[in-house]
Every structure is written in structure tokens, then in C-alpha cells.
Scaffold this motif. Sequence first.
Motif, PDB file in Angstrom:
ATOM      1  N   ARG A 115       0.836  -1.209   0.000  1.00 48.76           N
ATOM      2  CA  ARG A 115       0.000   0.000   0.000  1.00 48.76           C
ATOM      3  C   ARG A 115       0.866   1.251   0.000  1.00 48.76           C
ATOM      4  NH1 ARG A 115      -4.173  -0.317   4.745  1.00 48.76           N
ATOM      5  NH2 ARG A 115      -3.518   1.841   4.697  1.00 48.76           N
ATOM      6  N   LEU A 116       1.974   1.247   0.720  1.00 45.84           N
ATOM      7  CA  LEU A 116       2.858   2.402   0.818  1.00 45.84           C
ATOM      8  C   LEU A 116       3.539   2.686  -0.518  1.00 45.84           C
ATOM      9  CD1 LEU A 116       4.091   4.549   2.661  1.00 45.84           C
ATOM     10  CD2 LEU A 116       5.883   2.922   3.233  1.00 45.84           C
ATOM     11  N   ALA A 117       3.843   1.674  -1.279  1.00 43.01           N
ATOM     12  CA  ALA A 117       4.543   1.851  -2.556  1.00 43.01           C
ATOM     13  C   ALA A 117       3.697   2.613  -3.571  1.00 43.01           C
ATOM     14  CB  ALA A 117       4.950   0.513  -3.114  1.00 43.01           C
ATOM     15  N   HIS A 118       2.402   2.540  -3.468  1.00 45.57           N
ATOM     16  CA  HIS A 118       1.523   3.203  -4.427  1.00 45.57           C
ATOM     17  C   HIS A 118       0.947   4.507  -3.893  1.00 45.57           C
ATOM     18  CE1 HIS A 118       1.849  -0.193  -7.050  1.00 45.57           C
ATOM     19  NE2 HIS A 118       1.458  -1.012  -6.089  1.00 45.57           N
ATOM     20  N   GLN A 119       1.335   4.905  -2.706  1.00 44.54           N
ATOM     21  CA  GLN A 119       0.807   6.130  -2.109  1.00 44.54           C
ATOM     22  C   GLN A 119       1.639   7.338  -2.505  1.00 44.54           C
ATOM     23  OE1 GLN A 119      -1.974   6.587  -0.385  1.00 44.54           O
ATOM     24  NE2 GLN A 119      -2.456   4.421  -0.579  1.00 44.54           N
ATOM     25  N   ARG A 120       1.016   8.499  -2.472  1.00 44.19           N
ATOM     26  CA  ARG A 120       1.668   9.768  -2.744  1.00 44.19           C
ATOM     27  C   ARG A 120       1.626  10.619  -1.481  1.00 44.19           C
ATOM     28  NH1 ARG A 120       4.766   8.931  -6.774  1.00 44.19           N
ATOM     29  NH2 ARG A 120       3.723   7.963  -8.509  1.00 44.19           N
ATOM     30  N   CYS A 121       2.566  11.558  -1.398  1.00 47.97           N
ATOM     31  CA  CYS A 121       2.662  12.447  -0.235  1.00 47.97           C
ATOM     32  C   CYS A 121       1.406  13.305  -0.138  1.00 47.97           C
ATOM     33  CB  CYS A 121       3.903  13.327  -0.361  1.00 47.97           C
ATOM     34  SG  CYS A 121       4.081  14.532   0.967  1.00 47.97           S
ATOM     35  N   THR A 122       0.978  13.551   1.077  1.00 46.67           N
ATOM     36  CA  THR A 122      -0.213  14.368   1.302  1.00 46.67           C
ATOM     37  C   THR A 122       0.018  15.808   0.852  1.00 46.67           C
ATOM     38  OG1 THR A 122      -0.767  12.994   3.209  1.00 46.67           O
ATOM     39  CG2 THR A 122      -1.857  15.112   3.063  1.00 46.67           C
ATOM     40  N   HIS A 123       1.225  16.325   1.059  1.00 51.28           N
ATOM     41  CA  HIS A 123       1.532  17.711   0.709  1.00 51.28           C
ATOM     42  C   HIS A 123       2.104  17.859  -0.700  1.00 51.28           C
ATOM     43  CE1 HIS A 123       0.709  19.111   4.717  1.00 51.28           C
ATOM     44  NE2 HIS A 123       1.519  18.198   5.226  1.00 51.28           N
ATOM     45  N   HIS A 124       2.778  16.851  -1.193  1.00 45.19           N
ATOM     46  CA  HIS A 124       3.413  16.895  -2.513  1.00 45.19           C
ATOM     47  C   HIS A 124       2.865  15.754  -3.363  1.00 45.19           C
ATOM     48  CE1 HIS A 124       6.422  18.506   0.427  1.00 45.19           C
ATOM     49  NE2 HIS A 124       6.344  19.518  -0.411  1.00 45.19           N
ATOM     50  N   ALA A 125       1.921  16.063  -4.225  1.00 43.35           N
ATOM     51  CA  ALA A 125       1.209  15.027  -5.006  1.00 43.35           C
ATOM     52  C   ALA A 125       2.107  14.271  -5.988  1.00 43.35           C
ATOM     53  CB  ALA A 125       0.046  15.664  -5.759  1.00 43.35           C
ATOM     54  N   LEU A 126       3.206  14.873  -6.400  1.00 40.06           N
ATOM     55  CA  LEU A 126       4.075  14.216  -7.376  1.00 40.06           C
ATOM     56  C   LEU A 126       5.133  13.319  -6.721  1.00 40.06           C
ATOM     57  CD1 LEU A 126       4.610  17.181  -9.861  1.00 40.06           C
ATOM     58  CD2 LEU A 126       3.000  15.272 -10.045  1.00 40.06           C
ATOM     59  N   ARG A 127       5.255  13.374  -5.425  1.00 40.91           N
ATOM     60  CA  ARG A 127       6.282  12.580  -4.726  1.00 40.91           C
ATOM     61  C   ARG A 127       5.691  11.313  -4.124  1.00 40.91           C
ATOM     62  NH1 ARG A 127       9.384  17.348  -1.472  1.00 40.91           N
ATOM     63  NH2 ARG A 127      10.015  18.525  -3.303  1.00 40.91           N
ATOM     64  N   GLU A 128       6.521  10.294  -4.121  1.00 37.69           N
ATOM     65  CA  GLU A 128       6.141   9.015  -3.545  1.00 37.69           C
ATOM     66  C   GLU A 128       6.195   9.099  -2.008  1.00 37.69           C
ATOM     67  OE1 GLU A 128       8.104   4.901  -4.019  1.00 37.69           O
ATOM     68  OE2 GLU A 128       7.756   5.687  -6.041  1.00 37.69           O
ATOM     69  N   ALA A 129       5.259   8.479  -1.360  1.00 37.96           N
ATOM     70  CA  ALA A 129       5.241   8.466   0.105  1.00 37.96           C
ATOM     71  C   ALA A 129       6.242   7.434   0.621  1.00 37.96           C
ATOM     72  CB  ALA A 129       3.855   8.136   0.616  1.00 37.96           C
ATOM     73  N   VAL A 130       6.972   7.802   1.683  1.00 39.54           N
ATOM     74  CA  VAL A 130       7.945   6.884   2.268  1.00 39.54           C
ATOM     75  C   VAL A 130       7.582   6.491   3.696  1.00 39.54           C
ATOM     76  CG1 VAL A 130       9.862   7.673   0.841  1.00 39.54           C
ATOM     77  CG2 VAL A 130       9.422   8.774   3.034  1.00 39.54           C
ATOM     78  N   ALA A 131       6.637   7.203   4.288  1.00 35.24           N
ATOM     79  CA  ALA A 131       6.262   6.901   5.673  1.00 35.24           C
ATOM     80  C   ALA A 131       4.813   7.289   5.914  1.00 35.24           C
ATOM     81  CB  ALA A 131       7.162   7.658   6.641  1.00 35.24           C
ATOM     82  N   ARG A 132       4.259   6.658   6.920  1.00 34.86           N
ATOM     83  CA  ARG A 132       2.897   6.966   7.347  1.00 34.86           C
ATOM     84  C   ARG A 132       2.955   7.457   8.786  1.00 34.86           C
ATOM     85  NH1 ARG A 132      -2.254   2.894   6.957  1.00 34.86           N
ATOM     86  NH2 ARG A 132      -3.827   4.500   7.324  1.00 34.86           N
ATOM     87  N   CYS A 133       2.399   8.609   9.040  1.00 33.32           N
ATOM     88  CA  CYS A 133       2.423   9.184  10.391  1.00 33.32           C
ATOM     89  C   CYS A 133       1.532   8.339  11.302  1.00 33.32           C
ATOM     90  CB  CYS A 133       1.931  10.632  10.348  1.00 33.32           C
ATOM     91  SG  CYS A 133       1.878  11.405  11.970  1.00 33.32           S
ATOM     92  N   PRO A 134       2.050   7.887  12.450  1.00 32.37           N
ATOM     93  CA  PRO A 134       1.236   7.063  13.344  1.00 32.37           C
ATOM     94  C   PRO A 134       0.148   7.861  14.067  1.00 32.37           C
ATOM     95  CG  PRO A 134       3.405   7.426  14.291  1.00 32.37           C
ATOM     96  CD  PRO A 134       3.423   8.020  12.917  1.00 32.37           C
ATOM     97  N   GLU A 135       0.259   9.171  14.071  1.00 36.21           N
ATOM     98  CA  GLU A 135      -0.732  10.005  14.760  1.00 36.21           C
ATOM     99  C   GLU A 135      -1.950  10.292  13.882  1.00 36.21           C
ATOM    100  OE1 GLU A 135      -0.518  11.157  18.025  1.00 36.21           O
ATOM    101  OE2 GLU A 135       1.206   9.834  18.172  1.00 36.21           O
ATOM    102  N   CYS A 136      -1.707  10.843  12.691  1.00 32.81           N
ATOM    103  CA  CYS A 136      -2.809  11.237  11.804  1.00 32.81           C
ATOM    104  C   CYS A 136      -3.112  10.199  10.717  1.00 32.81           C
ATOM    105  CB  CYS A 136      -2.516  12.592  11.171  1.00 32.81           C
ATOM    106  SG  CYS A 136      -1.075  12.609  10.075  1.00 32.81           S
ATOM    107  N   GLN A 137      -2.275   9.188  10.566  1.00 41.25           N
ATOM    108  CA  GLN A 137      -2.461   8.092   9.602  1.00 41.25           C
ATOM    109  C   GLN A 137      -2.383   8.536   8.143  1.00 41.25           C
ATOM    110  OE1 GLN A 137      -2.577   4.912  10.703  1.00 41.25           O
ATOM    111  NE2 GLN A 137      -2.336   5.791  12.747  1.00 41.25           N
ATOM    112  N   ARG A 138      -1.707   9.650   7.861  1.00 40.12           N
ATOM    113  CA  ARG A 138      -1.537  10.107   6.477  1.00 40.12           C
ATOM    114  C   ARG A 138      -0.145   9.719   5.978  1.00 40.12           C
ATOM    115  NH1 ARG A 138      -3.612  16.036   7.743  1.00 40.12           N
ATOM    116  NH2 ARG A 138      -5.775  15.555   8.136  1.00 40.12           N
ATOM    117  N   PHE A 139      -0.010   9.701   4.663  1.00 43.52           N
ATOM    118  CA  PHE A 139       1.253   9.336   4.039  1.00 43.52           C
ATOM    119  C   PHE A 139       2.055  10.602   3.697  1.00 43.52           C
ATOM    120  CE2 PHE A 139      -1.582   5.805   3.238  1.00 43.52           C
ATOM    121  CZ  PHE A 139      -0.781   4.728   3.578  1.00 43.52           C
TER     122      PHE A 139
END
Length: 106
Positions: A3-27
Motif C-alpha cells: 500500500r505504501l509503494a503506491h501512495q503519494r505524499c499528502t503535501h506533494h502530489a508528485l512525490r512518492e510516500a515513504v512513511a505513514r504518520c502514526p498520529e494522523c495516519q496520512r502518508f
Amino acid sequence: MDRLAHQRCTHHALREAVARCPECQRFYCRECVTEHDERVVCAACLKRLVARTATPRRRLGFIWQWTQVLAGLLLCWLVFYYCGRALLAVPADFHEGTFWQREFLQ
């Protein structure tokens, strides 16, 4: 992890997500997350975590500082008070020099 490999950053739509925040659950991408207390959290959650832990300490620290100041003043007052009482208890003959002569002559 798939799931993480196909996610994009919440703030930067063109960047790949590398982590998920344990507090807010966003990538988030690498620039949007930071390590705090051995966890990877986003900047917004980090700000909330720091604000939560800092507020009670300030209030208690302020009360603790004033308690120490008042205890120090009380201690100083007691020391000077009892030193004054001890000096008042010394006989007047001691200061005039006749106290020692009287003790040795008798």
C-alpha cells in the motif's frame, strides 16, 4: 508495504510516500516527516505532541520556582533571626571585657 509503494505524499502530489504518520495516519514524503521519540511523525503532529507535553510543565515549573524562592527567603529569615537571638543572649559583661576578668579572679 504494498500500500505504501503506491501512495503519494499528502503535501506533494508528485512525490512518492515513504512513511505513514502514526498520529494522523496520512502518508508523507521524506521532507515532510521527522523522527521524534524514536518514531517518524509529520510536522503538524510533532507540533501538537510538543505543545501537549510543554504546557503542564510550564505551570508546574512556575509554581515550583516560586516555592523555592519563598523557601529560600524563609530560611534566610530564620538564620538571621536565630543569629540575632544568640547575640542578644550574650551577657553585656562579655562585650565590655569585664566578663573574662570576673571569671579568672573568682
